[in-house]
Scaffold this active site. Structure first.
Site, PDB file in Angstrom:
ATOM      1  N   GLY A  55      50.366  -8.346  20.884  1.00 18.15           N
ATOM      2  CA  GLY A  55      51.646  -7.867  21.386  1.00 18.15           C
ATOM      3  C   GLY A  55      51.641  -7.923  22.901  1.00 18.15           C
ATOM      4  O   GLY A  55      50.577  -8.030  23.520  1.00 18.15           O
ATOM      5  N   CYS A  82      43.852  -9.416  19.842  1.00 17.71           N
ATOM      6  CA  CYS A  82      44.505  -9.302  21.146  1.00 17.71           C
ATOM      7  C   CYS A  82      44.898  -7.852  21.447  1.00 17.71           C
ATOM      8  O   CYS A  82      44.024  -7.011  21.631  1.00 17.71           O
ATOM      9  CB  CYS A  82      45.699 -10.251  21.215  1.00 17.71           C
ATOM     10  SG  CYS A  82      46.341 -10.491  22.897  1.00 17.71           S
ATOM     11  N   TYR A  83      46.186  -7.514  21.484  1.00 16.07           N
ATOM     12  CA  TYR A  83      46.575  -6.121  21.713  1.00 16.07           C
ATOM     13  C   TYR A  83      45.952  -5.211  20.661  1.00 16.07           C
ATOM     14  O   TYR A  83      45.551  -4.074  20.958  1.00 16.07           O
ATOM     15  CB  TYR A  83      48.098  -5.981  21.691  1.00 16.07           C
ATOM     16  CG  TYR A  83      48.584  -4.544  21.857  1.00 16.07           C
ATOM     17  CD1 TYR A  83      48.667  -3.973  23.117  1.00 16.07           C
ATOM     18  CD2 TYR A  83      48.927  -3.779  20.751  1.00 16.07           C
ATOM     19  CE1 TYR A  83      49.091  -2.657  23.277  1.00 16.07           C
ATOM     20  CE2 TYR A  83      49.347  -2.460  20.888  1.00 16.07           C
ATOM     21  CZ  TYR A  83      49.431  -1.903  22.146  1.00 16.07           C
ATOM     22  OH  TYR A  83      49.837  -0.596  22.301  1.00 16.07           O
ATOM     23  N   HIS A 171      43.044 -15.269  20.019  1.00 20.88           N
ATOM     24  CA  HIS A 171      43.907 -15.475  18.848  1.00 20.88           C
ATOM     25  C   HIS A 171      43.273 -16.485  17.878  1.00 20.88           C
ATOM     26  O   HIS A 171      43.429 -17.699  18.048  1.00 20.88           O
ATOM     27  CB  HIS A 171      45.282 -15.981  19.290  1.00 20.88           C
ATOM     28  CG  HIS A 171      46.115 -14.956  19.979  1.00 20.88           C
ATOM     29  ND1 HIS A 171      46.909 -14.061  19.298  1.00 20.88           N
ATOM     30  CD2 HIS A 171      46.255 -14.651  21.300  1.00 20.88           C
ATOM     31  CE1 HIS A 171      47.524 -13.262  20.164  1.00 20.88           C
ATOM     32  NE2 HIS A 171      47.138 -13.600  21.380  1.00 20.88           N
ATOM     33  N   GLU A 173      44.216 -17.152  14.965  1.00 19.14           N
ATOM     34  CA  GLU A 173      45.218 -17.731  14.061  1.00 19.14           C
ATOM     35  C   GLU A 173      45.849 -19.012  14.597  1.00 19.14           C
ATOM     36  O   GLU A 173      46.493 -19.750  13.844  1.00 19.14           O
ATOM     37  CB  GLU A 173      46.306 -16.691  13.758  1.00 19.14           C
ATOM     38  CG  GLU A 173      47.258 -16.384  14.903  1.00 19.14           C
ATOM     39  CD  GLU A 173      46.746 -15.338  15.872  1.00 19.14           C
ATOM     40  OE1 GLU A 173      47.557 -14.813  16.658  1.00 19.14           O
ATOM     41  OE2 GLU A 173      45.532 -15.042  15.853  1.00 19.14           O
ATOM     42  N   ASP A 229      65.910 -23.279  -0.395  1.00 18.68           N
ATOM     43  CA  ASP A 229      65.643 -21.909  -0.817  1.00 18.68           C
ATOM     44  C   ASP A 229      66.541 -21.477  -1.979  1.00 18.68           C
ATOM     45  O   ASP A 229      66.065 -20.991  -3.002  1.00 18.68           O
ATOM     46  CB  ASP A 229      65.820 -20.949   0.361  1.00 18.68           C
ATOM     47  CG  ASP A 229      64.924 -21.307   1.531  1.00 18.68           C
ATOM     48  OD1 ASP A 229      63.874 -21.947   1.297  1.00 18.68           O
ATOM     49  OD2 ASP A 229      65.274 -20.980   2.682  1.00 18.68           O
ATOM     50  N   LYS A 368      58.220 -20.909   3.881  1.00 18.22           N
ATOM     51  CA  LYS A 368      59.025 -22.073   3.517  1.00 18.22           C
ATOM     52  C   LYS A 368      58.236 -23.093   2.700  1.00 18.22           C
ATOM     53  O   LYS A 368      58.708 -23.592   1.680  1.00 18.22           O
ATOM     54  CB  LYS A 368      59.552 -22.741   4.792  1.00 18.22           C
ATOM     55  CG  LYS A 368      60.605 -23.817   4.533  1.00 18.22           C
ATOM     56  CD  LYS A 368      61.917 -23.185   4.140  1.00 18.22           C
ATOM     57  CE  LYS A 368      63.056 -24.212   4.097  1.00 18.22           C
ATOM     58  NZ  LYS A 368      64.358 -23.582   3.846  1.00 18.22           N
TER      59      LYS A 368
END
Length: 371
Positions: A55, A82-83, A171, A173, A229, A368
């Site tokens: 964040g 991180c945060y 990070h 990810e 969708d 998605k």
């Protein structure tokens, strides 16, 4: 069997969706929830692990998101990113300081290979991680071991295995962090004990059974746009309840050339109740003079509902409204302190009064590509 659910607590980071997606790539089911979610509610779900997102805030700012120290006493493995890393350190008595030299971007990082996060043979003792911070941990909390560092960041990772608490300043990810997915996998498998065998393979079967149970003898009205969708949603609903489903395609006049006719052609000859509503004039009238994008989205969302209500009254009693809402729609519409990227017409535009028993959204927790 051990619960295979991992919860991502969103502290306002831009990568909250990406973290959840990466966890699912490791074969572990994952959901994003607000950091303000009551601890009793979190405990009741019995997650195998919890991940704190990053964040843009500073832990010293009173307005920044914080969390009760009790969460670290629940015995649930936690990974702070991180945060989330700084918050763990700050809450447990460590020291967080403003950087003399901020780090942003690709950063050479030295890893302690004895850590469960970094034990994989493929991961070298030194590699690139992606940093983005102006504060850093100058002293880890008591009981924690520093397991990674950089030239300017003395605590790039820390852990307290006895309490199943782990944290990384970078990070893992993002693709820029080399072997980041391997690090997440280490946390999920070695720390949380997840088996990594969750797949989309049985999702349709489960979703169809759930829909059938919920609908019973009722009737379902689906908002069909013709996109991926809503079309997949139509397929699931059709398999679940058959002719109890009516698909209404509202042609609002803003589609691509000939798209309305193409949607009708794709669905009209199937074993499905399909109705096309030519509502261009009504939408044009509602949007006349409206220029703000958010107001437009919410106006369109309400007009969609009104069109469905008008059509459903012609059909008689309709018990359920179905929508092709997917997980990014939900997350992007705002989760607490996270910025609202946009309100989705399936999420943010629903009026207070909806003349249906319940909303059915069988794709609500899918990304998605999973749809």
């Amino acid at each position: 069997m051990k619960n295979q659910l991992v919860l991502v607590l969103d502290f306002g980071g831009q990568y909250n969706q990406l973290i959840a997606r990466r966890v699912r790539e490791c074969g572990v089911y994952c959901e994003v929830i607000r950091y303000t979610t009551p601890l009793k509610e979190i405990a009741a779900r019995k997650p195998a692990g919890i991940i704190f997102t990053g964040g843009p805030n500073s832990v010293y700012d009173e307005k920044s998101p914080h969390i009760s120290k009790e969460i670290f006493e629940m015995g649930i493995p936690i990974l702070g990113i991180c945060y989330g890393c700084q918050l763990m350190a700050y809450t447990l008595g460590g020291t967080v300081t403003t950087c003399t030299t901020s780090e942003y971007g690709k950063t050479e990082t030295i890893y302690d290979k004895s850590s469960a996060l970094f034990q994989n043979e493929e991961l070298p003792a030194q590699a690139i991680s992606w940093m983005s911070h102006t504060d850093y941990i100058s002293q880890a909390p008591e009981g924690f071991t520093v397991t990674a560092h950089t030239e300017n960041c003395p605590v790039a990772a820390m852990e307290c295995p006895e309490r199943k608490l782990y944290a990384v300043q970078f990070h893992p990810e993002v693709n820029h962090t080399q072997y980041g997915l391997t690090m997440l996998d280490g946390f999920l498998k070695k720390v949380c004990g997840c088996t990594g065998d969750w797949t989309m393979g049985n999702y349709a079967k489960t979703a169809i059974a759930d829909i059938r149970k919920k609908v019973g003898d009722g009737r379902v009205l689906l908002a069909l746009s013709g996109g991926v969708d809503s079309s997949v949603c139509a397929a699931l609903l059709s398999r679940a309840v058959g002719k109890k489903l009516t698909c209404i395609f509202v042609d609002h006049g803003f589609l691509r050339k000939n798209e309305g006719d193409e949607v009708e052609a794709a669905f009209a000859d199937k074993d499905i109740n399909f109705i096309r509503v030519n509502a261009k004039a009504a939408f044009m009238e509602k949007l006349s003079g409206v220029s703000d994008p958010e107001t437009k989205r919410k106006t369109i969302g309400e007009e969609f509902i009104r069109a469905f209500e008008r059509e459903s009254k012609k059909l008689g009693t309709v018990d359920f409204l179905a929508q092709g809402t997917i997980y990014p729609d939900v997350i992007e519409s705002g989760t607490g302190d996270a910025a609202v990227i946009k309100s989705h017409h399936n999420v943010g535009g629903l009026p207070d009064y909806v003349d249906f028993k319940e909303i059915i959204e069988p794709l609500r927790l899918l990304f998605k590509d999973e749809v």
